[in-house]
Design a protein around this motif. Sequence first.
Motif, PDB file in Angstrom:
ATOM      1  N   PRO A 163       0.797  -1.225   0.000  1.00 47.02           N
ATOM      2  CA  PRO A 163       0.000   0.000   0.000  1.00 47.02           C
ATOM      3  C   PRO A 163       0.836   1.284   0.000  1.00 47.02           C
ATOM      4  O   PRO A 163       0.532   2.217  -0.731  1.00 47.02           O
ATOM      5  N   TRP A 164       1.895   1.305   0.798  1.00 52.70           N
ATOM      6  CA  TRP A 164       2.644   2.562   0.855  1.00 52.70           C
ATOM      7  C   TRP A 164       3.351   2.862  -0.452  1.00 52.70           C
ATOM      8  O   TRP A 164       3.543   4.020  -0.816  1.00 52.70           O
ATOM      9  N   GLN A 165       3.733   1.821  -1.196  1.00 50.66           N
ATOM     10  CA  GLN A 165       4.396   2.065  -2.484  1.00 50.66           C
ATOM     11  C   GLN A 165       3.398   2.614  -3.495  1.00 50.66           C
ATOM     12  O   GLN A 165       3.712   3.509  -4.283  1.00 50.66           O
ATOM     13  N   GLU A 166       2.195   2.049  -3.465  1.00 48.80           N
ATOM     14  CA  GLU A 166       1.175   2.554  -4.373  1.00 48.80           C
ATOM     15  C   GLU A 166       0.848   4.004  -4.053  1.00 48.80           C
ATOM     16  O   GLU A 166       0.682   4.849  -4.940  1.00 48.80           O
ATOM     17  N   ALA A 167       0.768   4.280  -2.733  1.00 54.23           N
ATOM     18  CA  ALA A 167       0.471   5.643  -2.319  1.00 54.23           C
ATOM     19  C   ALA A 167       1.601   6.580  -2.741  1.00 54.23           C
ATOM     20  O   ALA A 167       1.364   7.741  -3.101  1.00 54.23           O
ATOM     21  N   THR A 168       2.839   6.081  -2.701  1.00 52.90           N
ATOM     22  CA  THR A 168       3.974   6.910  -3.116  1.00 52.90           C
ATOM     23  C   THR A 168       3.820   7.306  -4.582  1.00 52.90           C
ATOM     24  O   THR A 168       4.012   8.467  -4.963  1.00 52.90           O
ATOM     25  N   VAL A 169       3.477   6.336  -5.403  1.00 56.18           N
ATOM     26  CA  VAL A 169       3.244   6.637  -6.814  1.00 56.18           C
ATOM     27  C   VAL A 169       2.113   7.662  -6.946  1.00 56.18           C
ATOM     28  O   VAL A 169       2.205   8.631  -7.700  1.00 56.18           O
ATOM     29  N   PHE A 170       1.080   7.411  -6.161  1.00 54.33           N
ATOM     30  CA  PHE A 170      -0.105   8.272  -6.284  1.00 54.33           C
ATOM     31  C   PHE A 170       0.202   9.709  -5.845  1.00 54.33           C
ATOM     32  O   PHE A 170      -0.327  10.664  -6.406  1.00 54.33           O
ATOM     33  N   ASP A 171       1.074   9.861  -4.837  1.00 56.63           N
ATOM     34  CA  ASP A 171       1.542  11.195  -4.458  1.00 56.63           C
ATOM     35  C   ASP A 171       2.006  11.965  -5.691  1.00 56.63           C
ATOM     36  O   ASP A 171       1.613  13.106  -5.930  1.00 56.63           O
ATOM     37  N   GLY A 172       2.868  11.313  -6.452  1.00 57.33           N
ATOM     38  CA  GLY A 172       3.402  11.951  -7.651  1.00 57.33           C
ATOM     39  C   GLY A 172       2.307  12.275  -8.644  1.00 57.33           C
ATOM     40  O   GLY A 172       2.267  13.367  -9.215  1.00 57.33           O
ATOM     41  N   VAL A 173       1.393  11.317  -8.833  1.00 58.97           N
ATOM     42  CA  VAL A 173       0.316  11.529  -9.799  1.00 58.97           C
ATOM     43  C   VAL A 173      -0.505  12.744  -9.405  1.00 58.97           C
ATOM     44  O   VAL A 173      -0.776  13.640 -10.230  1.00 58.97           O
ATOM     45  N   VAL A 174      -0.900  12.800  -8.126  1.00 59.74           N
ATOM     46  CA  VAL A 174      -1.753  13.908  -7.696  1.00 59.74           C
ATOM     47  C   VAL A 174      -0.988  15.231  -7.783  1.00 59.74           C
ATOM     48  O   VAL A 174      -1.517  16.240  -8.227  1.00 59.74           O
ATOM     49  N   LEU A 175       0.296  15.185  -7.395  1.00 58.79           N
ATOM     50  CA  LEU A 175       1.087  16.410  -7.446  1.00 58.79           C
ATOM     51  C   LEU A 175       1.210  16.898  -8.877  1.00 58.79           C
ATOM     52  O   LEU A 175       1.208  18.109  -9.145  1.00 58.79           O
ATOM     53  N   SER A 176       1.265  15.950  -9.820  1.00 62.02           N
ATOM     54  CA  SER A 176       1.389  16.348 -11.226  1.00 62.02           C
ATOM     55  C   SER A 176       0.115  17.035 -11.725  1.00 62.02           C
ATOM     56  O   SER A 176       0.116  17.653 -12.769  1.00 62.02           O
ATOM     57  N   MET A 177      -0.971  16.894 -10.962  1.00 61.76           N
ATOM     58  CA  MET A 177      -2.211  17.597 -11.329  1.00 61.76           C
ATOM     59  C   MET A 177      -2.172  19.036 -10.836  1.00 61.76           C
ATOM     60  O   MET A 177      -3.126  19.782 -11.014  1.00 61.76           O
ATOM     61  N   GLY A 178      -1.113  19.392 -10.152  1.00 67.62           N
ATOM     62  CA  GLY A 178      -0.996  20.776  -9.668  1.00 67.62           C
ATOM     63  C   GLY A 178      -0.826  20.820  -8.159  1.00 67.62           C
ATOM     64  O   GLY A 178      -1.454  20.057  -7.419  1.00 67.62           O
ATOM     65  N   GLY A 179       0.067  21.726  -7.742  1.00 68.33           N
ATOM     66  CA  GLY A 179       0.364  21.848  -6.320  1.00 68.33           C
ATOM     67  C   GLY A 179      -0.844  22.275  -5.512  1.00 68.33           C
ATOM     68  O   GLY A 179      -1.077  21.770  -4.412  1.00 68.33           O
ATOM     69  N   ARG A 262      12.297  14.273 -11.487  1.00 68.53           N
ATOM     70  CA  ARG A 262      11.080  14.445 -10.708  1.00 68.53           C
ATOM     71  C   ARG A 262       9.943  13.781 -11.455  1.00 68.53           C
ATOM     72  O   ARG A 262       9.981  13.661 -12.693  1.00 68.53           O
ATOM     73  N   PHE A 263       8.915  13.366 -10.749  1.00 69.86           N
ATOM     74  CA  PHE A 263       7.754  12.787 -11.420  1.00 69.86           C
ATOM     75  C   PHE A 263       7.290  13.765 -12.489  1.00 69.86           C
ATOM     76  O   PHE A 263       7.145  14.949 -12.205  1.00 69.86           O
ATOM     77  N   PRO A 264       7.110  13.303 -13.699  1.00 72.25           N
ATOM     78  CA  PRO A 264       6.796  14.234 -14.793  1.00 72.25           C
ATOM     79  C   PRO A 264       5.652  15.170 -14.423  1.00 72.25           C
ATOM     80  O   PRO A 264       4.600  14.726 -13.971  1.00 72.25           O
ATOM     81  N   GLY A 265       5.902  16.438 -14.624  1.00 75.56           N
ATOM     82  CA  GLY A 265       4.884  17.427 -14.308  1.00 75.56           C
ATOM     83  C   GLY A 265       4.984  17.959 -12.906  1.00 75.56           C
ATOM     84  O   GLY A 265       4.149  18.755 -12.480  1.00 75.56           O
ATOM     85  N   THR A 266       6.014  17.516 -12.144  1.00 80.62           N
ATOM     86  CA  THR A 266       6.091  18.018 -10.779  1.00 80.62           C
ATOM     87  C   THR A 266       7.407  18.740 -10.517  1.00 80.62           C
ATOM     88  O   THR A 266       7.713  19.043  -9.364  1.00 80.62           O
ATOM     89  N   GLN A 267       8.176  18.969 -11.539  1.00 78.66           N
ATOM     90  CA  GLN A 267       9.427  19.698 -11.335  1.00 78.66           C
ATOM     91  C   GLN A 267       9.097  21.046 -10.709  1.00 78.66           C
ATOM     92  O   GLN A 267       8.175  21.732 -11.128  1.00 78.66           O
ATOM     93  N   GLY A 268       9.826  21.367  -9.671  1.00 77.16           N
ATOM     94  CA  GLY A 268       9.554  22.630  -8.970  1.00 77.16           C
ATOM     95  C   GLY A 268       8.749  22.422  -7.714  1.00 77.16           C
ATOM     96  O   GLY A 268       8.781  23.235  -6.802  1.00 77.16           O
ATOM     97  N   SER A 269       8.030  21.332  -7.654  1.00 78.83           N
ATOM     98  CA  SER A 269       7.306  20.998  -6.425  1.00 78.83           C
ATOM     99  C   SER A 269       7.980  19.783  -5.804  1.00 78.83           C
ATOM    100  O   SER A 269       8.566  18.970  -6.503  1.00 78.83           O
TER     101      SER A 269
END
Lengths: 393, 292, 370, 370, 297
Positions: A163-179, A262-269
């Motif tokens: 679960p924590w690994q999936e959540a780690t991926v999901f962190d990046g996904v959500v962050l890529s939707m905008g800070g 950085r997870f694509p789309g999250t550079q800077g965050s």
Amino acid sequence: ADVEVLHWWTSGGEAAALNVLKDNLAGGGTGWVDMPVAGGGGEAAMTALRARVTAGDPPTAVQMLGFDIQDWAAEGALADLTATAQAEGWDKVVPAALQKFSTYDGKWVAAPVNVHSTNWVWINKAALDATGLAAPTTWDELVAVLDKMKANGITPLAHGGQPWQEATVFDGVVLSMGGDFYQKAFIDLDPAALGGEQMAEAFNRLIKLRSYVDDNFSGRDWNLASAMVINGEAGMQMMGDWAKGEFLKAGKKPGADFVCIRFPGTQGSVTFNSDQFAMFNQTDAAKQEAQVNMAKAIMDPAFQSAFNVVKGSVPARTDVPNDAFDDCGKKGMADLAEANTAGTLFGSMAHGHAAPAAVKNATYDVITAAFNGEYADGAAAAAALAEAVAAAQ
Amino acid sequence: MSAVTQDTAVSTGRAMRVLIYLLLVLFALFYLLPLYVMGINSVKPLSEITGGNMMALPQVWTLDPWRSAWSTAQIGVEPTGLKPYFLNSILMVVPAVAISTIVGALNGYVLTKWRFRGDSWVFGLMLFSCFIPFQIVLIPMAVVLGKLGLAGSVPGLVLVHVVYGIGFTTLYFRNYYAAFPTELVRAAQIDGAGFFQIFWRILLPVSGPIAVVSVIWQFTNIWNDFLFGASFGGTSQPMTVALNNLVQSSTGVKEYNVHFAGAILAALPTLFVYIVAGRYFVRGLMAGSVKG
Amino acid sequence: MGFLDIRNVTKSYGQVEVLHRVDIAVEEGEFLVLVGPSGCGKSTLLNMIAGLEGITGGEIAIKGRVVNGVHPSKRNIAMVFQSYALYPNMTVGQNMTFGLEMHGVPKPARDRALADVAKLLQIDHLLDRKPGQLSGGQRQRVAMGRALVRNPDVFLFDEPLSNLDAKLRVDMRTEIKKLHQKLKTTIVYVTHDQIEAMTLSTRIAVMNRGHVQQLGTPKEIYDTPANLFVATFMGSPAMNIIPARVVMQDGVPHASVTDAEGTPRMLRFSQAAMAAWEGKDILLGIRPEAITDPEGADRKSGNIQSLPNRVTVTEPAGADTFVTMTLGGRDAIARMRADAPVAAGERYEFAVNMEKAVAFDPATELRIGG
Amino acid sequence: MGFLDIRNVTKSYGQVEVLHRVDIAVEEGEFLVLVGPSGCGKSTLLNMIAGLEGITGGEIAIKGRVVNGVHPSKRNIAMVFQSYALYPNMTVGQNMTFGLEMHGVPKPARDRALADVAKLLQIDHLLDRKPGQLSGGQRQRVAMGRALVRNPDVFLFDEPLSNLDAKLRVDMRTEIKKLHQKLKTTIVYVTHDQIEAMTLSTRIAVMNRGHVQQLGTPKEIYDTPANLFVATFMGSPAMNIIPARVVMQDGVPHASVTDAEGTPRMLRFSQAAMAAWEGKDILLGIRPEAITDPEGADRKSGNIQSLPNRVTVTEPAGADTFVTMTLGGRDAIARMRADAPVAAGERYEFAVNMEKAVAFDPATELRIGG
Amino acid sequence: MSASTAPDFRTRLQDWLPKLVLAPSFAVTILFVYGFIGFTVVLSFTGSKMLPSFKWVGWENYAKLWALPAWNTAIVNIAIFASLYIVICTLVGLMLAIFLDQKIRGEGVLRPIYLYPMALSFIVTGTAWKWFLDPGIGLERVMHLWGWESFSFTWIKDGDMAIYTIVIAAVWQTSGFVMAMFLAGLRGIDNEILKAAQIDGASNWQLYRRIVIPLLRPAFLSAFVILSHLAIKSYDLVVALTGGGPGRATEMPATFMYSYTFTRNQMGIGASSAVIMLMTIAAIMVPYLYAELKEKK
Ligand SMILES: Nc1ncnc2c1ncn2[C@@H]1O[C@H](COP(=O)(O)OP(=O)(O)OP(=O)(O)O)[C@@H](O)[C@H]1O
Ligand SMILES: Nc1ncnc2c1ncn2[C@@H]1O[C@H](COP(=O)(O)OP(=O)(O)OP(=O)(O)O)[C@@H](O)[C@H]1O
Ligand SMILES: [Mg+2]
Ligand SMILES: [Mg+2]
């Protein structure tokens, strides 16, 4: 006097890194009583801690993550380090996002050791070169690279189904939707954001990522996933900066053998988690003094540098020179400083720095379920997420 | 008891016997498989494991993982290996097993030879302690240990294990002593022996088989306990906690061969006890101790 | 007042009274046997004398001292158990001196006592063995030795021979008898074997369901049983109980008994007092050895009556032949000489020793006719 | 060739031979009792007949068919065990018909057979009970019923009465006897109780240490035992074995036996052949019932000898009084009338029935004198 | 009655000693077992989060508990797991016991092999089985390496099947123990009954089905009680083998209780799930204990 330290950095590089601190303290005449309890990202240690505190015999210092510190502070179990902090000027060098966890009610209760940022992607250089594409910077580029890798006959995405690994991926996904969205959804726990369209889209992306993962992923340890990237079986892994240690240990060179982005789309965050040492109330004056010594030693820039070089993370102070760090480490430090000033440094949901444990685990439940294909689509998952978070609050 | 140990009078045909042996051996393989996997992988270099065949014999035999697990692996900040924790475990297990066995023997003695009104109730209540999930007692136990000043110490762990062990030991000894002729106790009473004299001089000397069962049971349970060790062990953590620290670290590099070597090391004492004293275990079960 | 007094003793387990007002005075040197069917309370009474069971009512006194509530070890008694209850972990010698050790007797004195008793019982060569290495008879001897060595006021035996095989039982019985004649200790002995009871005792208490049915010498018990229970319990094969009617012939009372064909046969009573029962139904009790072949009949008897009857089954048992016949509508057994010329189905002229016959009132089951 | 032939059968467990060349032919309808001390191999032999133990050497044939290696269920035998071995999970009725069911007998036939046997044994009212709810005697009956219902060629009984108390044992013994007289099935019956052996059997095989010591009718075994073992094993109390010397007086052989005081007493032999042993030491065997009081002596005997001697112990046993005396330096027991006027320590004039006396060669322990 | 009938001091002391000896164990049991159970029951009615608090919330925790999908998963899982585990363990144990009872050469070697898994801690068991069952490195991979390419065994990775892998490992660990219990039961059966049945003409199969197995009833009962409580308490193995995954597919009441109490800081809900578990155990144990103790009186 001695400090008794409860932690879960029990083996290999982590423990060696901690040894740096121990030696530092020994130099200052403060002994170290070790109490390691590994397992489940500190779960077993927290259980042991609860037993110790309930028994009226808390350890001096405890490795702790995010909201746990706040919860313990709320119980009144933590010692006040404000005097030391003021004397040493911690509030000027520690990013505000970290201070949110290190202080409670205006008082310093913990000393941060490091900052792990979690929105990293580790790519096998050869596999990337084989696609003929550049390192992706957007979601679409990422999908393109992954597709190409799939066509090249390797597992595009190495992933461990915990679960924590999936959540780690999901962190990046959500962050890529905008800070902002990340902030609203995971930190403010805004029901609209949690159940909304953007979240649905995030889940769809997660489900999409699942299609690049091999069938054996479930239960796999993260380092085995790293190994897949290292030996070219897989193209990339989305994992926090601790993964770097595996690459280095395998004799791989940053830039030459593997690429860190950085997870694509999250550079800077940056989504981060920060290991801190919370200081528990002590009645014995000598112990209190040792406790202060330990807090000082932790915040010592030399230690912060030495420790984080070994651990793969970046220092919790922003004023530590980066000479000792490798390319990825330097990039991490720069990103952290940038995010800190830009206000795009967010606590990681996956690592308990965005919301309290109950919420975190409720989120895990939904993310894991979504990743394992239990929801019809992203919208259903988003709705479930909003509901689960509401129930856990 | 001699009547109990005789073999059955059932006769079987030759084909059937072949089939029986075949199945028995197959099951033996099934039981041995995990041990084989651990053993074989504990003598391989790490590279052979992450890339190779789990069942294959090592191409390069090495005892380094064993050495490392025993004396140099990083457990917490110290690269001590499992060695020091082994001693902690011994210091905890020996008194806990001894006390719980003796208390169980005394309880069994009272419950069978000095029966009183309501003794079955007392026994029933004690027996139920065998069946509670230990997670639920963690928090209240911590409070009590704290109040007693035993938190985080070996005596505290010993207390915990004794408390949750006497249900089993009492059960074993009670069922064993139930078959012990009460007339012997009466004869000793007439001979002028008191309560404890009867116990030490008459019952205890013949309690060998069941004492072995009790010791095996308690030894394995206490040795293998992790929950209490991690929660109440303080700075004198037992072997299981150390093993867990070795194999469970979340963000460190995983040296599987060392892990397997450590796992076998940690299991060696219990395996030893089972193999050496295992025959008494079955015999003890025959003495009626399975009931309950 | 006797040496061992059991006065009005009762015992209850919860609501159930298992012994009802038992009253026995045992003289010094007496050999009292408690006999009765299983569950009648023999062991319970013995355990109460030993102090191993509490006394619900009444009192027990040894040598005039009331011992209710006194610990078993303070009563100066010794007990031999059915299972011998030898301590399996101790050698024979240790077994025998354990009681002395518990009473603080110093080692030299213990060893002396042990040597004496071991010699007496001829077990000196066994002293270093464990009970597990002994035969049944040897174990029995050790159990007795353990009791003897203490030199107690009273010996208690709870069915000490019932675990031995028939042969050994007979031998050990004689040995106990000899021992008693030599030592003259007071003994209370429980058994349900009535041969043992008869041969060993100076007096017998026959018990049933917690009541003492009759207390008397073996001869009294055997020849003049107080009631039907005692009559049928003692003796093997059991006394024949034959429905009969009292008839006066020539002015003397006779028992009229129907034979296998239903023909009434007259058997003259030796007891003149039976005349009082003229015309009434009674139960006639005749022991098998009192119905026999004329050649085997007791020449001293003054009242041998002839009884012709048909034989149902013959069981030659070596020393004797047991013959079953029908009398008064029931099976009756006769004990005859080994080579008496009888065969199943044939008629035979039996000799009945009516001097030994007794009569019972069918209603009260008590013996009648004095 | 008999109905059941045991021909030269041996049995070994590993190296140990526990049965040595046993050779017995049992006729149809015979009641053969195997008797002997514990461990002599009785059960082993029975189990071999049943097919429950393998045969090491020799062969066993039933109705002329050699059955070595045939499965127990195919031998058409039935067996009653010491522990009864009732299936505790089945009712009495199911217990009794289990064998028929296993042999594929249809339900109506089974029920008929069950009803017949249950009536015969008077257990019809128990058919629905479980064995645990029965008394010892009832269990025994059910065990017999289970055997009877199969209507087998041969019945095997392994100490079927030894778990019953003395009284019940006597009753069941008679019942088995009656049953055999009615059904006339061939029976092999194991016991170590010699009274059972004597009363039940048509022939007895006395065994010791895996050897058949003597095979014969009860009377043969009792009156003319082949050797010292058989003589002392059969009979209770055991035959008195008295060291004696053969002396000729008036041309007839006498046994010279020393009494308690050491005075030689002459007892005339009935066997003229004893003359051949003149001047030699022998062992004289006299059964207790052959030494008695003159009034109790067998009037039919042609050779009653008078023997004055001192009485050591008297044991009145109700029906009889057993008297111990010293003869030839050993204890000897006499069985006398219940009220024979004897007392320990006094002298008495015993009557010895020398017609029943036997003599043994001390060296070979075999009977001599024909 | 005279004064001398009062028991002397030694007798009175001897009367009290047994109870005195038993008293500490009894007191400890009352406190550490029943006191703690009471404490848990109380907690289940409070709003305890991270540490115990005594804010009364009534049945709220129970309501929340039954609304949680994870709890329902746990209930379903324990039902599947317990029934399979008990049945398979019993069958395997019975089979091994019956086979071992056939005068088997090498019984002395085989018996400890069947028994040894009981001696291992869950960390060892879990690690070994996790490896063995993992398709990437374990059995499946080995089969592929040995040339059986189509072999597929991915249960541990499959949310619907993972629970069965726990059954496999659990059976592996305890079936030897069950075997020992049945073996003890078999050795206690009177040989004469077996002989009688053979003479009655029963084949071996009929002998076992009709006579022996019904006679093993007490052993079955003991096995059932021990296995069911092990099933309900099963925590270690799940954590070590699947960690409750994939997803939360192998969540069990014990893991649920632990995670809510200790890692999710929802101690109240954790306590209420503990109470439910305790009630289940009691429902199985109490009638058994009652029968057992009454019979022995
Ligand atoms: N502890 C007890 N509780 C209740 N009843 C008991 C107890 N002990 C004995 N009894 C009952 O008391 C009665 C007498 O038992 P006791 O042992 O004295 O019989 P017994 O004459 O010695 O029989 P046996 O010849 O079988 O030894 C029996 O009915 C028995 O059931
Ligand atoms: N399975 C076996 N292995 C070795 N020896 C055995 C075995 N079974 C019996 N024996 C030995 O064979 C001898 C005969 O035993 P068996 O059971 O036939 O005696 P028994 O005459 O029936 O005695 P009992 O009267 O005690 O029943 C004994 O010495 C016994 O020890
Ligand atoms: Mg008794
Ligand atoms: Mg036998």
